[in-house]
Each structure stands twice: as structure tokens, then as C-alpha cells.
Design a protein around this motif. Structure first.
Motif, PDB file in Angstrom:
ATOM      1  N   CYS A  55       0.835  -1.210   0.000  1.00  0.00           N
ATOM      2  CA  CYS A  55       0.000   0.000   0.000  1.00  0.00           C
ATOM      3  C   CYS A  55       0.874   1.266   0.000  1.00  0.00           C
ATOM      4  N   CYS A 112      -0.973   4.694   1.062  1.00  0.00           N
ATOM      5  CA  CYS A 112      -2.238   5.013   0.390  1.00  0.00           C
ATOM      6  C   CYS A 112      -3.190   5.651   1.405  1.00  0.00           C
ATOM      7  N   LEU A 114      -6.157   5.357   1.849  1.00  0.00           N
ATOM      8  CA  LEU A 114      -7.218   4.467   2.348  1.00  0.00           C
ATOM      9  C   LEU A 114      -6.709   3.464   3.386  1.00  0.00           C
ATOM     10  N   ASN A 115      -5.392   3.429   3.581  1.00  0.00           N
ATOM     11  CA  ASN A 115      -4.843   2.477   4.547  1.00  0.00           C
ATOM     12  C   ASN A 115      -4.828   3.125   5.935  1.00  0.00           C
ATOM     13  N   CYS A 120      -7.148  -1.788   4.853  1.00  0.00           N
ATOM     14  CA  CYS A 120      -7.758  -0.996   3.781  1.00  0.00           C
ATOM     15  C   CYS A 120      -9.192  -0.645   4.182  1.00  0.00           C
ATOM     16  N   ARG A 126     -11.474  -2.372  -3.328  1.00  0.00           N
ATOM     17  CA  ARG A 126     -10.110  -2.050  -3.769  1.00  0.00           C
ATOM     18  C   ARG A 126      -9.904  -2.467  -5.228  1.00  0.00           C
ATOM     19  N   PRO A 127      -9.030  -1.740  -5.929  1.00  0.00           N
ATOM     20  CA  PRO A 127      -8.834  -2.016  -7.360  1.00  0.00           C
ATOM     21  C   PRO A 127      -8.103  -3.326  -7.631  1.00  0.00           C
ATOM     22  N   CYS A 130      -4.448  -4.104  -6.443  1.00  0.00           N
ATOM     23  CA  CYS A 130      -4.340  -4.376  -5.006  1.00  0.00           C
ATOM     24  C   CYS A 130      -4.683  -5.838  -4.725  1.00  0.00           C
ATOM     25  N   VAL A 198      -4.988   6.049  -6.241  1.00  0.00           N
ATOM     26  CA  VAL A 198      -6.193   6.050  -5.396  1.00  0.00           C
ATOM     27  C   VAL A 198      -6.433   7.456  -4.848  1.00  0.00           C
TER      28      VAL A 198
END
Ligand code: SF4
Length: 213
Positions: A55, A112, A114-115, A120, A126-127, A130, A198
Motif C-alpha cells: 500500500c 495510500c 485508504l490504509n 484498507c 479495492r482495485p 491491489c 487512489v
């Protein structure tokens, strides 16, 4: 006559017109997760986090469909959490911009947005990258004669790198994603391409579409 109009990604994320494609994307993600887990289990590999946390890697994501889906998840978070995450996303984008201006040779690494505490916040949303990162793989890029092989992550290499390669082919996932992306672009009239981290997917909210009148 074709006119260019900007549409909010958040609005698209809750549009019933896209339900079918969103469901197809979820099915594709389920398929990826199953295949990944089976390949990881074959090696006895289990990610429990590491210092080189993936991440921290600057990944770019290239589909509007994943962009819309991530925002669908983001819009389910409370307003307070969204505001906090966006603030971190803005810092991330600025740090990346500065690093690119310095054009250093070292890869950009930053957590990231979002982490949070190693987890996450939008795990189910998640994409693709990931989901696929970590184990050795192969890919047959369209139009290229050779299959490309990729290594596992450092955590994989240190624990399971001595095992012979177990086939994990990303090609069907990329191919299906490409079909779904084409269907989305045709449905909405999106002509351009997207390439976003992201962080940028969380900050930006507009997609340009061609409207035929
Ligand atoms: S979206 Fe989630 S899994 Fe992907 S890099 Fe960000 S925190 Fe990690």
C-alpha cells in the motif's frame, strides 16, 4: 452534434444504468480473489503485512469502471471519515507532485490514503492491482508476441521464493476488465483515458463525456 459535458463520478456510482456493469465487475473481482487465494495457498503464502507494505507503492489505475466502483465504496463512509481521508489524499497528491518535479530516480513511496492502521478502509472495493499484487504471475499483453512474467513481492520472495513457479495467469482478468471498460465507455460516451492513483480518484470527481444531441 456532439457536446462535451462533465459528469460527477459520485453520481455515476449510484446510477442504476451502471448496475449491470458494477455487478460484472464484482464477479470479476470474486474470480480474481479465488484464483489468487488458490495460487497463494499452493505456495503456503499468507500476507500478514511487512515493512515493504504494497500500500506504500505508487500504483496507477487505468479504468473508469474501477474509479466509479471505488467511489461507490467511498460514498458509504461517514462524512467525517471521508473528510479525513480526502485530507490525506490531498497531501499524498502534493507529495507525489513534488517528487515528480524533483524527478528522483528512487520510486515514490507513501502510504495510500485508504490504509488506516494497516487495513484498507475499502477492502471490498479495492482495485484490481491491489488484489493481484504479491505472487509470481504471467501476462500475455494483447498484440505482443511474448508472455511477460512477474515476480512475487519481497515478502513472498523471502518466505516462498524457493518454490517452483505455480501458474498464475493474469491475462483473463485484464481481458475481461478491458471488455467491461469498453462497454462502460460506450454506454456513457467517455472518449478519454484515465490514469490515477487512489488518492487522485478520491480528490477528483469529474469525468468528461460526449453527449450526442
Ligand atoms: S486501495 Fe486499499 S489495498 Fe489498495 S493500496 Fe489503498 S489501502 Fe492498500
Amino acid at each position: 452534434m456532439a457536446m462535451i459535458r462533465e459528469v460527477s463520478v459520485s453520481e455515476l456510482a449510484c446510477s442504476p444504468r451502471l448496475n449491470f456493469l458494477i455487478r460484472e465487475l464484482e464477479l470479476l473481482y470474486e474470480q480474481m480473489d479465488r484464483k489468487y487465494e488458490a495460487a497463494a495457498a499452493h505456495y503456503g503464502f499468507c500476507c500478514t503485512g511487512c515493512a515493504q507494505n504494497c500500500c506504500l507503492t505508487r500504483f496507477y489505475h487505468h479504468t473508469f469502471l474501477e474509479y466509479i466502483f471505488l467511489r461507490k465504496g467511498f460514498d458509504l463512509l461517514s462524512e467525517t471519515v471521508q473528510a479525513d481521508v480526502r485530507q490525506v489524499a490531498v497531501q499524498y497528491a502534493e507529495s507525489l507532485r513534488q517528487a515528480q518535479n524533483r524527478s528522483q530516480q528512487v520510486p515514490f513511496r507513501m502510504m495510500c490514503p485508504l490504509n488506516q492502521q494497516g487495513l484498507c478502509l475499502l477492502y471490498a472495493f479495492r482495485p484490481m492491482i491491489c488484489r493481484l499484487h504479491g505472487i509470481p504471475h504471467e501476462l500475455a499483453p494483447p498484440g505482443r508476441p511474448k508472455v511477460v512474467f512477474g515476480q512475487g513481492c519481497p515478502a513472498f520472495d523471502s518466505t516462498c521464493g524457493h518454490h517452483p513457479y505455480h501458474r498464475f495467469d493474469r491475462t483473463p482478468f485484464y481481458s475481461r476488465m478491458s471488455v467491461l471498460e469498453s462497454e462502460l465507455k460506450e454506454l456513457l460516451g467517455i472518449a478519454g483515458k484515465t490514469k490515477k492513483t487512489v488518492a487522485h480518484m478520491l480528490i477528483h470527481d469529474m469525468v468528461r463525456i460526449n453527449e450526442i444531441s
